[in-house]
Design a protein around this motif. Structure first.
Motif, PDB file in Angstrom:
ATOM      1  N   THR A   2     -51.298 -23.026 -27.065  1.00  0.00           N
ATOM      2  CA  THR A   2     -52.454 -23.858 -26.736  1.00  0.00           C
ATOM      3  C   THR A   2     -52.778 -23.697 -25.262  1.00  0.00           C
ATOM      4  O   THR A   2     -51.892 -23.772 -24.414  1.00  0.00           O
ATOM      5  N   GLU A  75     -58.788 -28.935 -23.164  1.00  0.00           N
ATOM      6  CA  GLU A  75     -58.174 -27.954 -24.056  1.00  0.00           C
ATOM      7  C   GLU A  75     -59.232 -26.928 -24.430  1.00  0.00           C
ATOM      8  O   GLU A  75     -60.361 -27.283 -24.773  1.00  0.00           O
ATOM      9  N   ARG A  76     -58.868 -25.646 -24.323  1.00  0.00           N
ATOM     10  CA  ARG A  76     -59.824 -24.602 -24.698  1.00  0.00           C
ATOM     11  C   ARG A  76     -59.931 -24.546 -26.219  1.00  0.00           C
ATOM     12  O   ARG A  76     -58.941 -24.375 -26.920  1.00  0.00           O
ATOM     13  N   ALA A  77     -61.149 -24.714 -26.697  1.00  0.00           N
ATOM     14  CA  ALA A  77     -61.407 -24.657 -28.141  1.00  0.00           C
ATOM     15  C   ALA A  77     -61.852 -23.230 -28.486  1.00  0.00           C
ATOM     16  O   ALA A  77     -61.212 -22.265 -28.078  1.00  0.00           O
ATOM     17  N   GLU A  78     -62.960 -23.097 -29.179  1.00  0.00           N
ATOM     18  CA  GLU A  78     -63.451 -21.773 -29.537  1.00  0.00           C
ATOM     19  C   GLU A  78     -64.268 -21.195 -28.384  1.00  0.00           C
ATOM     20  O   GLU A  78     -65.116 -21.877 -27.808  1.00  0.00           O
ATOM     21  N   GLY A  79     -64.027 -19.930 -28.070  1.00  0.00           N
ATOM     22  CA  GLY A  79     -64.797 -19.275 -27.025  1.00  0.00           C
ATOM     23  C   GLY A  79     -64.653 -19.981 -25.690  1.00  0.00           C
ATOM     24  O   GLY A  79     -63.551 -20.193 -25.194  1.00  0.00           O
ATOM     25  N   ASP A  80     -65.794 -20.348 -25.103  1.00  0.00           N
ATOM     26  CA  ASP A  80     -65.795 -21.013 -23.805  1.00  0.00           C
ATOM     27  C   ASP A  80     -65.873 -22.529 -23.920  1.00  0.00           C
ATOM     28  O   ASP A  80     -66.027 -23.228 -22.916  1.00  0.00           O
ATOM     29  N   LEU A  81     -65.763 -23.053 -25.141  1.00  0.00           N
ATOM     30  CA  LEU A  81     -65.853 -24.502 -25.314  1.00  0.00           C
ATOM     31  C   LEU A  81     -64.575 -25.182 -24.828  1.00  0.00           C
ATOM     32  O   LEU A  81     -63.465 -24.713 -25.076  1.00  0.00           O
ATOM     33  N   ARG A  83     -62.526 -28.960 -24.704  1.00  0.00           N
ATOM     34  CA  ARG A  83     -62.444 -30.312 -25.266  1.00  0.00           C
ATOM     35  C   ARG A  83     -61.678 -31.208 -24.299  1.00  0.00           C
ATOM     36  O   ARG A  83     -60.534 -30.931 -23.957  1.00  0.00           O
TER      37      ARG A  83
END
Length: 334
Positions: A2, A75-81, A83
């Motif tokens: 993560t 927290e890095r989600a998908e791609g550059d997203l 959270r």
């Protein structure tokens, strides 16, 4: 795996911020040994990148939030997203206790937090409500960091004015925060000679804690650090954090007068520190590399019985032209 991005605290002194990122990365490696830490950015702003084997939860997340550089965590989600991650509340008193306090020579409060974290990291064991000792406490920045965490704290300071101002400020802060508290004064003597003037402030963050006698105490001793072993009970404190004199604006007072090297002062005082620290207790000492060679400080601590830990890379940083600061960590063997 993560991945997280920790946004750096914008309250840092701008001169200190660049060095603080490297030091905070080393600090987080000690606080979260299962995470790989590197420097990064969020929207062009300084950040630290954490790659963790397991998601940060519970105490691990609280440790991250207690780190010296912490402002916000994503927290890095998908791609550059990204959270946002909300850590558990860990403060007993608000950070403003230390950020409001200003005086010449005050140690940066974020560095103070780092120093306390390093002392905690050096501990082999820690009680639920530990006691922190700063044997050269000035107006009490380190003591107030302990109070923010809900710990008891005790400090020694040889000069009268810092003790008076620090205790007075703390009482005023508690009054403004509507915290129940009680201030008391005591003299410590031996064979008719005064060893210390003690100012103790007992308090509770909430009224119900006061009435349940679930209180905390900050104690200021106006006394020489070398008297620590005579003033405090043996094995009574859990950890020690101290910003030693840098030998620039202020020399280190000791048995042979004013001097710039703080190792001699530590050699005189460390046996007392060792006596009052509980077995397994940790210590962190900040010092100026330009005036106090590390090996001399190591010898002073080992001579008193401490086990000195290997030097942590990344903690050394320049404060100004005359101060190159590093941290020595040690513990009292069980």
């Amino acid at each position: 795996m993560t991945e997280y991005l920790l946004l750096a605290n914008p309250g840092h002194n701008r001169v200190y911020l660049e060095a603080a990122r490297t030091a905070a990365a080393a600090e987080l490696c000690l606080l979260l040994p299962s995470c790989a830490v590197s420097e990064g950015e969020v929207g062009g702003q300084p950040a630290l990148r954490l790659c963790c084997e397991q998601p940060l939860e519970g105490e691990a997340l609280a440790r991250c939030a207690r780190s010296s550089l912490f402002f916000a965590l994503f927290e890095r989600a998908e791609g550059d997203l990204l959270r946002p991650v909300t850590p558990p509340e860990w403060r007993y008193l608000p950070d403003s206790l230390n950020t409001i306090l200003k005086y010449p020579g005050k140690t940066n409060e974020q560095f103070t937090r780092l120093l306390v974290n390093l002392a905690e990291g050096a501990c082999l064991s820690l009680r639920d409500k530990p006691t922190l000792l700063d044997p050269m406490c000035g107006q009490g920045t380190t003591l107030f960091e302990a109070a923010i965490r809900g710990w008891n704290a005790v400090g020694l300071e040889i000069q009268e004015q810092p003790v008076r101002k620090g205790a007075g400020y703390f009482v005023k802060f508690l009054e403004n925060s509507r915290c129940k508290h009680k201030r008391s004064e005591e003299k410590r003597t031996r064979e008719g000679k005064r060893l210390a003037q003690v100012t103790a402030v007992e308090y509770a963050a909430q009224k119900d804690g006061w009435y349940r006698e679930d209180t905390r105490t900050v104690r200021f001793f106006r006394a020489d650090s070398a008297l620590c072993g005579q003033l405090l009970p043996k094995n009574s404190v859990d950890l020690l954090a101290c910003d030693l004199p840098y030998g620039v604006q202020h020399g280190a007072s000791g048995g042979d007068g004013l001097r710039r090297n703080a190792a001699g002062l530590a050699a005189e005082a460390a046996p007392g520190w060792f006596a009052v620290l509980r077995p397994g207790g940790g210590a962190a000492l900040a010092y100026n590399v330009l005036t106090t060679p590390r090996q001399q400080l190591v010898q002073a601590m080992e001579g008193a019985g401490f086990s000195v830990l290997p030097r942590t890379e990344g903690l050394e940083h320049r404060v100004d032209q005359a101060i190159l600061r590093d941290v020595l960590t040690a513990y009292k063997p069980k």
